[in-house]
Design a protein around this motif. Structure first.
Motif, PDB file in Angstrom:
ATOM      1  N   LEU A 167       0.871  -1.178   0.000  1.00 24.66           N
ATOM      2  CA  LEU A 167       0.000   0.000   0.000  1.00 24.66           C
ATOM      3  C   LEU A 167       0.904   1.222   0.000  1.00 24.66           C
ATOM      4  CD1 LEU A 167      -2.672   1.574   0.306  1.00 24.66           C
ATOM      5  CD2 LEU A 167      -2.483   1.243   2.799  1.00 24.66           C
ATOM      6  N   TYR A 168       0.779   2.032  -1.052  1.00 25.45           N
ATOM      7  CA  TYR A 168       1.549   3.279  -1.124  1.00 25.45           C
ATOM      8  C   TYR A 168       0.574   4.433  -0.914  1.00 25.45           C
ATOM      9  CZ  TYR A 168       3.930   7.325  -3.110  1.00 25.45           C
ATOM     10  OH  TYR A 168       4.469   8.585  -3.300  1.00 25.45           O
ATOM     11  N   ASP A 169       0.805   5.205   0.133  1.00 21.50           N
ATOM     12  CA  ASP A 169      -0.028   6.373   0.435  1.00 21.50           C
ATOM     13  C   ASP A 169       0.794   7.618   0.111  1.00 21.50           C
ATOM     14  OD1 ASP A 169      -1.400   8.504   1.551  1.00 21.50           O
ATOM     15  OD2 ASP A 169      -2.081   7.366   3.302  1.00 21.50           O
TER      16      ASP A 169
ATOM     17  N   ALA B  33       1.700  10.454   2.547  1.00 23.56           N
ATOM     18  CA  ALA B  33       2.718  10.252   3.588  1.00 23.56           C
ATOM     19  C   ALA B  33       4.132  10.249   3.013  1.00 23.56           C
ATOM     20  CB  ALA B  33       2.453   8.936   4.320  1.00 23.56           C
ATOM     21  N   CYS B  34       4.224  10.368   1.702  1.00 23.55           N
ATOM     22  CA  CYS B  34       5.533  10.276   1.024  1.00 23.55           C
ATOM     23  C   CYS B  34       6.244  11.632   1.064  1.00 23.55           C
ATOM     24  CB  CYS B  34       5.311   9.826  -0.414  1.00 23.55           C
ATOM     25  SG  CYS B  34       6.839   9.663  -1.368  1.00 23.55           S
ATOM     26  N   ILE B  35       7.531  11.609   1.365  1.00 31.41           N
ATOM     27  CA  ILE B  35       8.322  12.846   1.413  1.00 31.41           C
ATOM     28  C   ILE B  35       9.300  12.941   0.234  1.00 31.41           C
ATOM     29  CG2 ILE B  35       8.128  13.143   3.915  1.00 31.41           C
ATOM     30  CD1 ILE B  35      10.909  11.800   4.186  1.00 31.41           C
ATOM     31  N   GLY B  36       9.196  11.988  -0.677  1.00 30.04           N
ATOM     32  CA  GLY B  36      10.035  12.059  -1.878  1.00 30.04           C
ATOM     33  C   GLY B  36      11.512  11.802  -1.639  1.00 30.04           C
ATOM     34  N   CYS B  37      11.828  11.088  -0.586  1.00 27.35           N
ATOM     35  CA  CYS B  37      13.253  10.870  -0.255  1.00 27.35           C
ATOM     36  C   CYS B  37      13.942   9.873  -1.187  1.00 27.35           C
ATOM     37  CB  CYS B  37      13.376  10.385   1.187  1.00 27.35           C
ATOM     38  SG  CYS B  37      12.639   8.754   1.451  1.00 27.35           S
ATOM     39  N   LYS B  38      13.179   9.088  -1.907  1.00 26.23           N
ATOM     40  CA  LYS B  38      13.692   8.100  -2.876  1.00 26.23           C
ATOM     41  C   LYS B  38      14.493   6.968  -2.237  1.00 26.23           C
ATOM     42  CE  LYS B  38      13.470  11.162  -6.833  1.00 26.23           C
ATOM     43  NZ  LYS B  38      13.857  11.368  -8.207  1.00 26.23           N
ATOM     44  N   GLN B  39      14.322   6.780  -0.950  1.00 27.47           N
ATOM     45  CA  GLN B  39      15.029   5.655  -0.320  1.00 27.47           C
ATOM     46  C   GLN B  39      14.491   4.325  -0.849  1.00 27.47           C
ATOM     47  OE1 GLN B  39      16.083   5.770   3.855  1.00 27.47           O
ATOM     48  NE2 GLN B  39      15.762   7.975   3.897  1.00 27.47           N
ATOM     49  N   CYS B  40      13.217   4.328  -1.281  1.00 26.47           N
ATOM     50  CA  CYS B  40      12.650   3.115  -1.888  1.00 26.47           C
ATOM     51  C   CYS B  40      13.379   2.791  -3.192  1.00 26.47           C
ATOM     52  CB  CYS B  40      11.151   3.272  -2.120  1.00 26.47           C
ATOM     53  SG  CYS B  40      10.698   4.827  -2.913  1.00 26.47           S
ATOM     54  N   GLU B  41      13.682   3.842  -3.973  1.00 25.42           N
ATOM     55  CA  GLU B  41      14.431   3.624  -5.227  1.00 25.42           C
ATOM     56  C   GLU B  41      15.804   3.024  -4.926  1.00 25.42           C
ATOM     57  OE1 GLU B  41      14.893   7.075  -7.632  1.00 25.42           O
ATOM     58  OE2 GLU B  41      12.754   7.347  -7.993  1.00 25.42           O
TER      59      GLU B  41
ATOM     60  N   ALA C 298      12.660   0.081   3.640  1.00 22.83           N
ATOM     61  CA  ALA C 298      13.490   1.297   3.650  1.00 22.83           C
ATOM     62  C   ALA C 298      12.686   2.571   3.875  1.00 22.83           C
ATOM     63  CB  ALA C 298      14.225   1.404   2.320  1.00 22.83           C
ATOM     64  N   CYS C 299      11.391   2.526   3.645  1.00 22.39           N
ATOM     65  CA  CYS C 299      10.588   3.753   3.682  1.00 22.39           C
ATOM     66  C   CYS C 299      10.528   4.321   5.105  1.00 22.39           C
ATOM     67  CB  CYS C 299       9.182   3.464   3.161  1.00 22.39           C
ATOM     68  SG  CYS C 299       8.147   4.941   3.142  1.00 22.39           S
ATOM     69  N   PRO C 300      11.011   5.549   5.310  1.00 21.47           N
ATOM     70  CA  PRO C 300      11.091   6.091   6.669  1.00 21.47           C
ATOM     71  C   PRO C 300       9.758   6.595   7.222  1.00 21.47           C
ATOM     72  CG  PRO C 300      11.980   7.685   5.107  1.00 21.47           C
ATOM     73  CD  PRO C 300      11.623   6.463   4.312  1.00 21.47           C
ATOM     74  N   THR C 301       8.760   6.766   6.365  1.00 18.42           N
ATOM     75  CA  THR C 301       7.496   7.352   6.831  1.00 18.42           C
ATOM     76  C   THR C 301       6.332   6.365   6.847  1.00 18.42           C
ATOM     77  OG1 THR C 301       6.796   7.954   4.601  1.00 18.42           O
ATOM     78  CG2 THR C 301       8.173   9.572   5.787  1.00 18.42           C
ATOM     79  N   GLY C 302       6.550   5.169   6.324  1.00 18.01           N
ATOM     80  CA  GLY C 302       5.442   4.213   6.213  1.00 18.01           C
ATOM     81  C   GLY C 302       4.560   4.488   5.006  1.00 18.01           C
ATOM     82  N   ALA C 303       5.005   5.399   4.115  1.00 23.11           N
ATOM     83  CA  ALA C 303       4.215   5.677   2.903  1.00 23.11           C
ATOM     84  C   ALA C 303       4.088   4.418   2.055  1.00 23.11           C
ATOM     85  CB  ALA C 303       4.862   6.790   2.090  1.00 23.11           C
ATOM     86  N   THR C 304       5.139   3.618   2.033  1.00 23.53           N
ATOM     87  CA  THR C 304       5.069   2.313   1.370  1.00 23.53           C
ATOM     88  C   THR C 304       4.987   1.262   2.463  1.00 23.53           C
ATOM     89  OG1 THR C 304       6.317   3.022  -0.581  1.00 23.53           O
ATOM     90  CG2 THR C 304       6.275   0.661  -0.117  1.00 23.53           C
ATOM     91  N   LYS C 305       3.870   0.556   2.471  1.00 25.96           N
ATOM     92  CA  LYS C 305       3.637  -0.423   3.537  1.00 25.96           C
ATOM     93  C   LYS C 305       3.372  -1.796   2.932  1.00 25.96           C
ATOM     94  CE  LYS C 305       0.826  -1.096   7.665  1.00 25.96           C
ATOM     95  NZ  LYS C 305      -0.237  -0.575   8.523  1.00 25.96           N
TER      96      LYS C 305
END
Ligand code: SF4
Ligand code: SF4
Ligand code: SF4
Length: 257
Positions: free
Chosen positions: A6-8, A11-19, A139-146
């Motif tokens: 689930l990507y919200d 809640a995403c800050i665009g940090c690209k840590q997921c990339e 890796a997602c620091p905000t839980g935007a990708t769960k």
């Protein structure tokens, strides 16, 4: 029970840590230049797009009934019960039907390699099989990708929509699109502004596949057969070479015709 992401976007800050995590997981190079690329490619399986302070991820949706898998003549792409749509490169004969069939334009081809593969996010299938979450969710620091069970994530997304009227576009993208997907999206910005089609069928994908097949000219299957022949010969040579290397008592499974 099938796993999902689930990507919200709110809640995403665009940090690209997921990339970065995706690149690390898949042993792909990642530097400032790669981070600036805004398209999925054979060396970048997920992208974080931005418009001002709004963000959106793109990645393989790991569809419940994937068109890519249903058109693959050799079964190189396959939906697993756990959720990921996996790719077996040893089976792939390079026909690239999957690229035509995918309604999200996901599969990419390694055009510049001697032995090209189709590349896409396979939802970290090995990690999921081992009971772990995907690298991007980890890796997602905000839980935007769960990461979690698809049914639980749907219930959570519905709850977020219910409890935050006006915050989101009132839609869980991926809940029903093309029969449902294992990537679910929430956003405050209309999905089409980030290139997501909002007029996709809710039909099971074999129907869509049928339509794709009907658009493929007759010469393409002939090309596929030719590639299949080359693939078979190459694999037979490898099999015979391996048998010869193993010694005189070891025979290939079938006699070389
Ligand atoms: S998004 Fe495309 S490549 Fe990914 S599973 Fe669905 S049809 Fe296949
Ligand atoms: S699920 Fe795995 S392969 Fe897919 S985008 Fe996330 S890290 Fe990359
Ligand atoms: S790691 Fe999480 S917060 Fe950062 S860009 Fe990716 S989804 Fe957004």
């Amino acid at each position: 029970m099938s796993k999902a992401l689930l990507y919200d976007a709110t809640a995403c800050i665009g940090c690209k840590q997921c990339e970065q995590a995706c690149a690390d997981k898949n042993k792909l190079p990642y530097d400032e230049g790669t981070a600036a690329e805004d398209r999925q490619s054979a060396h970048k399986f997920t992208v974080v797009l931005s418009k001002g302070d709004k963000f959106m991820r793109r990645l393989c949706m790991n569809c419940s009934d994937p068109a890519c898998a249903s058109v693959c003549p050799v079964g190189a792409l396959r939906k697993t019960a756990a959720g990921p749509v996996i790719y077996e490169e040893d089976r792939c004969m390079g026909c690239r039907y999957c690229m035509v069939a995918c309604p999200f334009g996901v599969p990419k081809y390694e055009w510049n390699k001697v032995l090209p593969r189709v590349q896409k996010c396979t939802m970290c299938a090995d990690k999921v099989a081992a009971g772990q979450q995907t690298a991007c969710a980890e890796a997602c620091p905000t839980g935007a990708t769960k990461f979690g069970e698809r049914d639980d994530l749907i219930a959570e997304a519905q709850q977020r929509l219910r409890e935050n009227p006006g915050k989101y576009v009132n839609h869980i993208y991926g809940l029903n699109e093309v029969g449902g997907t294992s990537v679910l999206l929430l956003s405050s910005v209309p999905f089409e502004e980030f290139g997501y089609s909002t007029d996709l069928t809710r039909d099971p994908l074999p129907l869509l596949t049928y339509r794709v097949h009907s658009r493929i000219p007759d010469f393409v299957p002939l090309g596929g057969m030719l590639l299949g022949g080359i693939w078979w010969i190459t694999h037979r040579r490898e099999e015979v070479a391996a048998a010869e290397k193993a010694g005189p008592t070891s025979e290939p499974k079938e006699k070389l015709r």
